[in-house]
Scaffold this motif. Sequence first.
Motif, PDB file in Angstrom:
ATOM      1  N   PHE A   1     -72.140  82.819  82.561  1.00  0.00           N
ATOM      2  CA  PHE A   1     -72.881  83.474  83.634  1.00  0.00           C
ATOM      3  C   PHE A   1     -72.936  82.586  84.868  1.00  0.00           C
ATOM      4  CE2 PHE A   1     -74.795  86.293  80.365  1.00  0.00           C
ATOM      5  CZ  PHE A   1     -74.692  87.505  81.039  1.00  0.00           C
ATOM      6  N   ARG A   2     -73.195  81.314  84.655  1.00  0.00           N
ATOM      7  CA  ARG A   2     -73.324  80.387  85.783  1.00  0.00           C
ATOM      8  C   ARG A   2     -71.978  80.176  86.482  1.00  0.00           C
ATOM      9  NH1 ARG A   2     -76.908  76.160  83.801  1.00  0.00           N
ATOM     10  NH2 ARG A   2     -78.621  77.342  84.764  1.00  0.00           N
ATOM     11  N   SER A   3     -70.901  80.124  85.719  1.00  0.00           N
ATOM     12  CA  SER A   3     -69.573  79.977  86.323  1.00  0.00           C
ATOM     13  C   SER A   3     -69.266  81.146  87.248  1.00  0.00           C
ATOM     14  CB  SER A   3     -68.499  79.898  85.224  1.00  0.00           C
ATOM     15  OG  SER A   3     -68.634  78.715  84.469  1.00  0.00           O
ATOM     16  N   ILE A   4     -69.586  82.365  86.777  1.00  0.00           N
ATOM     17  CA  ILE A   4     -69.259  83.574  87.538  1.00  0.00           C
ATOM     18  C   ILE A   4     -70.123  83.705  88.789  1.00  0.00           C
ATOM     19  CG2 ILE A   4     -69.277  86.104  87.453  1.00  0.00           C
ATOM     20  CD1 ILE A   4     -68.692  85.820  84.406  1.00  0.00           C
ATOM     21  N   LEU A   5     -71.429  83.492  88.636  1.00  0.00           N
ATOM     22  CA  LEU A   5     -72.372  83.838  89.705  1.00  0.00           C
ATOM     23  C   LEU A   5     -72.748  82.666  90.608  1.00  0.00           C
ATOM     24  CD1 LEU A   5     -74.677  86.144  87.558  1.00  0.00           C
ATOM     25  CD2 LEU A   5     -72.998  86.867  89.261  1.00  0.00           C
ATOM     26  N   TYR A   6     -72.794  81.457  90.070  1.00  0.00           N
ATOM     27  CA  TYR A   6     -73.217  80.315  90.879  1.00  0.00           C
ATOM     28  C   TYR A   6     -72.008  79.530  91.408  1.00  0.00           C
ATOM     29  CZ  TYR A   6     -75.447  75.906  92.214  1.00  0.00           C
ATOM     30  OH  TYR A   6     -75.862  74.798  92.914  1.00  0.00           O
ATOM     31  N   TYR A   7     -71.109  79.176  90.514  1.00  0.00           N
ATOM     32  CA  TYR A   7     -69.935  78.413  90.939  1.00  0.00           C
ATOM     33  C   TYR A   7     -68.822  79.308  91.485  1.00  0.00           C
ATOM     34  CZ  TYR A   7     -72.083  74.441  88.548  1.00  0.00           C
ATOM     35  OH  TYR A   7     -72.944  73.446  88.154  1.00  0.00           O
ATOM     36  N   LYS A   8     -68.947  80.627  91.252  1.00  0.00           N
ATOM     37  CA  LYS A   8     -67.949  81.612  91.705  1.00  0.00           C
ATOM     38  C   LYS A   8     -66.564  81.285  91.159  1.00  0.00           C
ATOM     39  CE  LYS A   8     -68.861  81.112  96.084  1.00  0.00           C
ATOM     40  NZ  LYS A   8     -68.816  81.342  97.554  1.00  0.00           N
ATOM     41  N   GLU A   9     -66.546  80.969  89.871  1.00  0.00           N
ATOM     42  CA  GLU A   9     -65.296  80.621  89.198  1.00  0.00           C
ATOM     43  C   GLU A   9     -65.092  81.518  87.980  1.00  0.00           C
ATOM     44  OE1 GLU A   9     -65.562  75.788  90.132  1.00  0.00           O
ATOM     45  OE2 GLU A   9     -65.830  76.571  88.086  1.00  0.00           O
ATOM     46  N   ILE A  10     -63.848  81.677  87.604  1.00  0.00           N
ATOM     47  CA  ILE A  10     -63.538  82.382  86.356  1.00  0.00           C
ATOM     48  C   ILE A  10     -63.997  81.500  85.198  1.00  0.00           C
ATOM     49  CG2 ILE A  10     -61.671  83.214  84.875  1.00  0.00           C
ATOM     50  CD1 ILE A  10     -60.108  83.847  87.439  1.00  0.00           C
ATOM     51  N   PRO A  11     -64.735  82.048  84.236  1.00  0.00           N
ATOM     52  CA  PRO A  11     -65.219  81.227  83.113  1.00  0.00           C
ATOM     53  C   PRO A  11     -64.068  80.562  82.368  1.00  0.00           C
ATOM     54  CG  PRO A  11     -66.230  83.405  83.087  1.00  0.00           C
ATOM     55  CD  PRO A  11     -65.144  83.458  84.118  1.00  0.00           C
ATOM     56  N   HIS A  12     -64.341  79.371  81.867  1.00  0.00           N
ATOM     57  CA  HIS A  12     -63.329  78.672  81.078  1.00  0.00           C
ATOM     58  C   HIS A  12     -63.000  79.475  79.830  1.00  0.00           C
ATOM     59  CE1 HIS A  12     -64.984  74.803  83.079  1.00  0.00           C
ATOM     60  NE2 HIS A  12     -63.950  75.272  83.754  1.00  0.00           N
ATOM     61  N   LEU A  13     -61.729  79.522  79.497  1.00  0.00           N
ATOM     62  CA  LEU A  13     -61.285  80.280  78.328  1.00  0.00           C
ATOM     63  C   LEU A  13     -61.983  79.793  77.066  1.00  0.00           C
ATOM     64  CD1 LEU A  13     -59.392  82.395  77.117  1.00  0.00           C
ATOM     65  CD2 LEU A  13     -57.639  80.604  76.920  1.00  0.00           C
ATOM     66  N   GLU A  14     -62.218  78.484  76.988  1.00  0.00           N
ATOM     67  CA  GLU A  14     -62.892  77.908  75.819  1.00  0.00           C
ATOM     68  C   GLU A  14     -64.299  78.485  75.661  1.00  0.00           C
ATOM     69  OE1 GLU A  14     -64.369  73.535  74.141  1.00  0.00           O
ATOM     70  OE2 GLU A  14     -63.078  73.666  75.913  1.00  0.00           O
ATOM     71  N   ASN A  15     -65.013  78.621  76.789  1.00  0.00           N
ATOM     72  CA  ASN A  15     -66.359  79.197  76.744  1.00  0.00           C
ATOM     73  C   ASN A  15     -66.330  80.654  76.308  1.00  0.00           C
ATOM     74  OD1 ASN A  15     -67.712  76.883  77.467  1.00  0.00           O
ATOM     75  ND2 ASN A  15     -67.840  77.397  79.632  1.00  0.00           N
ATOM     76  N   LEU A  16     -65.382  81.411  76.837  1.00  0.00           N
ATOM     77  CA  LEU A  16     -65.273  82.824  76.489  1.00  0.00           C
ATOM     78  C   LEU A  16     -64.954  83.013  75.002  1.00  0.00           C
ATOM     79  CD1 LEU A  16     -63.335  84.343  79.537  1.00  0.00           C
ATOM     80  CD2 LEU A  16     -65.730  84.678  78.940  1.00  0.00           C
ATOM     81  N   LEU A  17     -64.022  82.227  74.508  1.00  0.00           N
ATOM     82  CA  LEU A  17     -63.644  82.337  73.095  1.00  0.00           C
ATOM     83  C   LEU A  17     -64.805  81.944  72.185  1.00  0.00           C
ATOM     84  CD1 LEU A  17     -59.977  80.938  73.142  1.00  0.00           C
ATOM     85  CD2 LEU A  17     -60.717  83.318  72.934  1.00  0.00           C
ATOM     86  N   SER A  18     -65.520  80.879  72.556  1.00  0.00           N
ATOM     87  CA  SER A  18     -66.684  80.455  71.770  1.00  0.00           C
ATOM     88  C   SER A  18     -67.751  81.541  71.761  1.00  0.00           C
ATOM     89  CB  SER A  18     -67.272  79.159  72.340  1.00  0.00           C
ATOM     90  OG  SER A  18     -66.358  78.103  72.256  1.00  0.00           O
ATOM     91  N   ALA A  19     -67.997  82.149  72.931  1.00  0.00           N
ATOM     92  CA  ALA A  19     -69.004  83.198  73.029  1.00  0.00           C
ATOM     93  C   ALA A  19     -68.625  84.410  72.187  1.00  0.00           C
ATOM     94  CB  ALA A  19     -69.190  83.607  74.496  1.00  0.00           C
TER      95      ALA A  19
END
Length: 259
Positions: free
Chosen positions: A215-233
């Motif tokens: 959430f923070r990557s998308i909304l605060y840093y304005k970055e695509i979330p790391h693939l590692e974070n997405l897979l873990s989630a």
Amino acid sequence: MISLFKNLYRYRQMLFSLVHRELRGRYKGSVLGFLWTFLNPLLQMFVYTFVFSIIMRSNIEKYYLFLFVALVPWIFFSTSLTGGCACILNSADMVKKIYFPREILPLSFVTTAFVNMLYCFIVVFAVLFISGIGFNFLALIYLPLILLIEYIFTLGISLLSSALTVYFRDLQHILGIFTLAWQMLTPVMYSSKNVPDRYLTLFNMNPMTPIVEAFRSILYYKEIPHLENLLSAVLFGVVFLLLGELVFSKLQKGFAEEL
């Protein structure tokens, strides 16, 4: 699992009715009514921002935004966990008198909290726009995915806690303390960069860590979330949903007797 989905689909009108009733009745009788949906996260944001920006100074730029984009999804999770654990107990008469898929009760509670979170994101987007931080529309494409992942994970946890609470009533009181400790161990109010290296492995075993960071990557840093974070989630979400349904299906056979 397929038969469960078919059964839930047959009772979809009951699910919609429960969600609608909960949404309308949550703040019934209060002066501000539905506005509490927005005021609750805003008030928490002001308190945490005051503490971490003035008393315990944080060097994070625009800390209120850093906090707010993580606090809203955390409130959804914590509300579903602490409130959803008693949803079977609170519907004891209905459980004992009529047949319906018992999963509808935690499902309706989590869905209601999820809808409230979506309303809160209206405020989040407004604050992001007014602050000038703006949006990365490419990153925003991933927002529905992480919302779905958190919903699945939270539903699994709620299925598990609501079933266990029927047999162990003290659990609903324990979960209040447990949730507070869980929040302190999740990077809601601080950055994961502050965690000492020797604790990182243990820290990353927290299922809410990759969700909050996405959430923070998308909304605060304005970055695509790391693939590692997405897979873990995704992994945590699916595992806890399957575990929650497994335990729920085993324990629901004794609900009527225990209630």
